[in-house]
Design a protein around this motif. Structure first.
Motif, PDB file in Angstrom:
ATOM      1  N   ILE A   1      24.906 -14.795 -53.409  1.00  0.00           N
ATOM      2  CA  ILE A   1      24.571 -13.640 -53.128  1.00  0.00           C
ATOM      3  C   ILE A   1      24.058 -13.340 -51.667  1.00  0.00           C
ATOM      4  CG2 ILE A   1      22.123 -12.433 -53.656  1.00  0.00           C
ATOM      5  CD1 ILE A   1      24.442 -12.409 -55.777  1.00  0.00           C
ATOM      6  N   ASN A   2      23.647 -14.495 -50.866  1.00  0.00           N
ATOM      7  CA  ASN A   2      23.014 -14.271 -49.779  1.00  0.00           C
ATOM      8  C   ASN A   2      24.027 -14.215 -48.489  1.00  0.00           C
ATOM      9  OD1 ASN A   2      20.175 -14.728 -50.125  1.00  0.00           O
ATOM     10  ND2 ASN A   2      20.405 -17.015 -49.995  1.00  0.00           N
ATOM     11  N   GLN A   3      25.227 -14.485 -48.898  1.00  0.00           N
ATOM     12  CA  GLN A   3      26.370 -14.122 -48.143  1.00  0.00           C
ATOM     13  C   GLN A   3      26.712 -12.656 -48.238  1.00  0.00           C
ATOM     14  OE1 GLN A   3      29.261 -16.707 -49.650  1.00  0.00           O
ATOM     15  NE2 GLN A   3      30.932 -15.109 -49.553  1.00  0.00           N
ATOM     16  N   LEU A   4      26.400 -12.107 -49.232  1.00  0.00           N
ATOM     17  CA  LEU A   4      26.644 -10.526 -49.321  1.00  0.00           C
ATOM     18  C   LEU A   4      25.700  -9.602 -48.682  1.00  0.00           C
ATOM     19  CD1 LEU A   4      28.061 -10.594 -53.070  1.00  0.00           C
ATOM     20  CD2 LEU A   4      29.493 -10.536 -51.053  1.00  0.00           C
ATOM     21  N   GLU A   5      26.236  -8.677 -48.205  1.00  0.00           N
ATOM     22  CA  GLU A   5      25.122  -7.631 -47.987  1.00  0.00           C
ATOM     23  C   GLU A   5      24.676  -6.703 -48.996  1.00  0.00           C
ATOM     24  OE1 GLU A   5      23.281  -6.183 -44.606  1.00  0.00           O
ATOM     25  OE2 GLU A   5      24.731  -7.789 -44.340  1.00  0.00           O
ATOM     26  N   GLY A   6      23.595  -6.214 -49.032  1.00  0.00           N
ATOM     27  CA  GLY A   6      23.065  -5.365 -50.025  1.00  0.00           C
ATOM     28  C   GLY A   6      22.944  -5.804 -51.305  1.00  0.00           C
ATOM     29  N   TYR A   7      22.998  -7.034 -51.620  1.00  0.00           N
ATOM     30  CA  TYR A   7      22.640  -7.415 -53.183  1.00  0.00           C
ATOM     31  C   TYR A   7      21.605  -8.680 -53.030  1.00  0.00           C
ATOM     32  CZ  TYR A   7      26.495  -4.868 -54.575  1.00  0.00           C
ATOM     33  OH  TYR A   7      27.178  -3.736 -54.930  1.00  0.00           O
ATOM     34  N   GLU A   8      20.656  -8.394 -54.154  1.00  0.00           N
ATOM     35  CA  GLU A   8      19.487  -9.341 -54.472  1.00  0.00           C
ATOM     36  C   GLU A   8      19.668 -10.045 -55.859  1.00  0.00           C
ATOM     37  OE1 GLU A   8      17.651  -9.867 -51.671  1.00  0.00           O
ATOM     38  OE2 GLU A   8      18.384  -8.285 -50.408  1.00  0.00           O
ATOM     39  N   ALA A   9      18.879 -11.121 -55.753  1.00  0.00           N
ATOM     40  CA  ALA A   9      18.907 -11.935 -56.972  1.00  0.00           C
ATOM     41  C   ALA A   9      17.766 -12.199 -57.571  1.00  0.00           C
ATOM     42  CB  ALA A   9      19.994 -12.867 -57.146  1.00  0.00           C
ATOM     43  N   MET A  10      17.413 -12.047 -58.938  1.00  0.00           N
ATOM     44  CA  MET A  10      16.398 -12.758 -59.590  1.00  0.00           C
ATOM     45  C   MET A  10      16.857 -13.717 -60.851  1.00  0.00           C
ATOM     46  SD  MET A  10      12.802 -11.554 -61.809  1.00  0.00           S
ATOM     47  CE  MET A  10      12.838 -12.679 -63.174  1.00  0.00           C
ATOM     48  N   ILE A  11      16.433 -15.222 -60.334  1.00  0.00           N
ATOM     49  CA  ILE A  11      16.959 -16.016 -61.475  1.00  0.00           C
ATOM     50  C   ILE A  11      15.734 -16.918 -62.084  1.00  0.00           C
ATOM     51  CG2 ILE A  11      18.140 -18.158 -61.587  1.00  0.00           C
ATOM     52  CD1 ILE A  11      19.869 -17.506 -58.934  1.00  0.00           C
ATOM     53  N   ILE A  12      15.952 -16.918 -63.395  1.00  0.00           N
ATOM     54  CA  ILE A  12      14.963 -17.738 -64.331  1.00  0.00           C
ATOM     55  C   ILE A  12      15.940 -18.967 -64.477  1.00  0.00           C
ATOM     56  CG2 ILE A  12      13.624 -17.900 -66.537  1.00  0.00           C
ATOM     57  CD1 ILE A  12      13.580 -14.702 -66.562  1.00  0.00           C
ATOM     58  N   THR A  13      15.285 -20.009 -64.023  1.00  0.00           N
ATOM     59  CA  THR A  13      15.996 -21.532 -64.135  1.00  0.00           C
ATOM     60  C   THR A  13      15.694 -22.046 -65.438  1.00  0.00           C
ATOM     61  OG1 THR A  13      14.147 -22.568 -63.417  1.00  0.00           O
ATOM     62  CG2 THR A  13      15.525 -21.791 -61.629  1.00  0.00           C
ATOM     63  N   ASP A  14      16.495 -22.956 -65.937  1.00  0.00           N
ATOM     64  CA  ASP A  14      16.247 -23.881 -67.214  1.00  0.00           C
ATOM     65  C   ASP A  14      14.778 -24.403 -67.159  1.00  0.00           C
ATOM     66  OD1 ASP A  14      16.954 -25.776 -65.273  1.00  0.00           O
ATOM     67  OD2 ASP A  14      18.460 -26.423 -66.481  1.00  0.00           O
ATOM     68  N   GLU A  15      14.320 -24.514 -66.119  1.00  0.00           N
ATOM     69  CA  GLU A  15      13.200 -25.028 -66.136  1.00  0.00           C
ATOM     70  C   GLU A  15      11.815 -23.928 -66.134  1.00  0.00           C
ATOM     71  OE1 GLU A  15      13.234 -27.593 -62.899  1.00  0.00           O
ATOM     72  OE2 GLU A  15      13.735 -29.346 -64.131  1.00  0.00           O
ATOM     73  N   LEU A  16      12.199 -22.758 -66.350  1.00  0.00           N
ATOM     74  CA  LEU A  16      11.376 -21.540 -66.574  1.00  0.00           C
ATOM     75  C   LEU A  16      10.655 -21.172 -64.969  1.00  0.00           C
ATOM     76  CD1 LEU A  16       9.987 -21.822 -69.919  1.00  0.00           C
ATOM     77  CD2 LEU A  16      11.781 -20.257 -69.231  1.00  0.00           C
ATOM     78  N   GLY A  17      11.380 -21.660 -64.084  1.00  0.00           N
ATOM     79  CA  GLY A  17      10.929 -21.110 -62.719  1.00  0.00           C
ATOM     80  C   GLY A  17      11.578 -19.916 -62.339  1.00  0.00           C
ATOM     81  N   VAL A  18      11.050 -19.128 -61.631  1.00  0.00           N
ATOM     82  CA  VAL A  18      11.761 -17.957 -61.055  1.00  0.00           C
ATOM     83  C   VAL A  18      11.933 -17.883 -59.692  1.00  0.00           C
ATOM     84  CG1 VAL A  18      11.150 -15.458 -60.789  1.00  0.00           C
ATOM     85  CG2 VAL A  18      10.250 -16.524 -62.841  1.00  0.00           C
TER      86      VAL A  18
END
Ligand code: ADP
Ligand code: MG
Length: 355
Positions: free
Chosen positions: A315-332
């Motif tokens: 995602i960080n290598q792409l222009e114009g895209y952002e991400a929100m991830i919920i991890t298996d430890e319930l971190g965001v």
């Protein structure tokens, strides 16, 4: 006397200017939007719940037009509907002929191959036979034997999908290979509904194809849409975070919507083309924000399988895209561009920069 008159005039002009600025700031031009009627309708298409809400005149006609377009896309790209482009291609083996497909199908396939490459083969539209074998989300869902998985896996390889741009034709080289556009076609459909809304002059609309959300403009009062991200621990409607967005798409892939459980193990519907089993990921849910819903759809599936580290790298290598991830430890985890747009309701908040 004359000077007084000029003074008076100046004061009147200044007042007028101040009032106009105040009106403009308070959204004066949007008052027409405020009174635009709201229309909401829900339908079951592309194997998912599709909801369209819009503000504007002739809402029913525009929603009908949107649903018709989604149905039309389903008829071209479904793996299971007899006569679709994908169905015909999947049934074509072993004739080895190129088959000309609809321009829309061709475009989605082209994009799918682009993302297959970009994700190092984690996203793979030739995964159809494996999807069929697991049957997740259908009554036939079961854990296949290791041999069955091995056999189905040998048909999965996006590099064996050949495209001929001259006449938009496609050939599947791999024996028994089956295409499945389930991870990307809903994104394309969302973009197409977006086009219809723009054509119809709609300035405020919300479209949701089972987790592929497309936002036209802002809410009619001019404030951003607030999109709730489901808390994977609970039933639908329980929100873990909300994201404020306008004129964007947000697409979520998760392992908690389509799955079955056997002997205490959860088998979900996003498969790893390397192992043939549901992807063992340190991600429970990933939401991608961007401008193209088709791209965000492909990316959400890719990032899910890649996992936190490689997914963020992508995602960080792409222009114009952002991400929100919920991890298996319930971190965001969120990428930089979403900073300030997210409200977390009950969890830790990590912030990751772009390097
Ligand atoms: P959803 O369709 O539930 O929104 P996704 O966009 O992540 O979720 O797509 C999952 C679907 O994509 C599966 O149901 C299947 O049809 C297909 N699929 C599963 N694994 C892969 C994969 N590795 N690459 C491409 N498509 C996949
Ligand atoms: Mg997807």
């Amino acid at each position: 006397m004359k000077k007084r008159k000029i003074n008076y005039l100046l004061i009147m002009i200044s007042l007028l200017v101040i009032i106009s600025i105040a009106f403009y700031r308070s959204g004066f031009p949007k008052t027409a939007q405020k009174t635009a009627p709201e229309k909401t309708r829900t339908n079951f298409l592309m194997n998912t719940v599709v909801q369209i809400k819009l503000y504007g005149e002739e809402g029913d006609r525009i929603i009908d037009r949107s649903f018709d377009r989604i149905r039309n896309i389903e008829e071209m790209m479904s793996r299971t509907l007899t006569g679709s482009d994908i169905y015909l291609l999947n049934e074509n083996y072993p004739s080895q002929e190129y088959i000309t497909v609809n321009p829309d199908t061709y475009k989605v396939l082209e994009r799918a191959l682009y993302f297959a490459d970009l994700s190092g083969g984690k996203f793979d539209p030739s995964i159809g036979l494996l999807v069929e074998l697991w049957g997740i989300g259908t009554a036939a869902a079961r854990v296949p034997s290791a041999e069955e998985i091995e056999r189905a896996l040998s048909s999965v390889d996006y590099r064996q999908i050949l495209l001929k741009p001259e006449n938009r034709s496609v050939k599947l080289l791999g024996e028994g290979m089956k295409l499945d556009l389930g991870a990307i076609a809903k994104g394309f459909a969302a973009d197409e509904v977006g086009k219809i809304m723009k054509e119809e002059g709609i300035e405020s609309a919300f479209v949701n194809l089972g987790g592929n959300v497309l936002l036209i403009g802002s809410k009619p009062d001019g404030t951003p849409w607030k999109i709730g991200i489901q808390d994977p621990r609970f039933n639908r409607g329980n929100v873990m975070a909300s994201i404020e967005l306008q004129d964007k798409t947000i697409v979520t892939s998760g392992n908690y919507e389509r799955y079955f459980e056997e002997d205490g193990i959860i088998y979900h519907h996003i498969l790893d083309p390397e192992t043939g089993y549901p992807a063992r990921s340190d991600i429970i849910s990933v939401s991608i924000v961007g401008d193209s819903s088709l791209d965000a759809d492909a990316l959400s599936t890719s990032v899910f399988i890649l996992g936190v580290e490689k997914g963020l790298e992508l995602i960080n290598q792409l222009e114009g895209y952002e991400a929100m991830i919920i991890t298996d430890e319930l971190g965001v985890i969120v990428t930089e561009g979403l900073k300030g747009k997210i409200t977390l309701l009950n969890k830790v908040f990590y912030f990751l920069g772009s390097d």
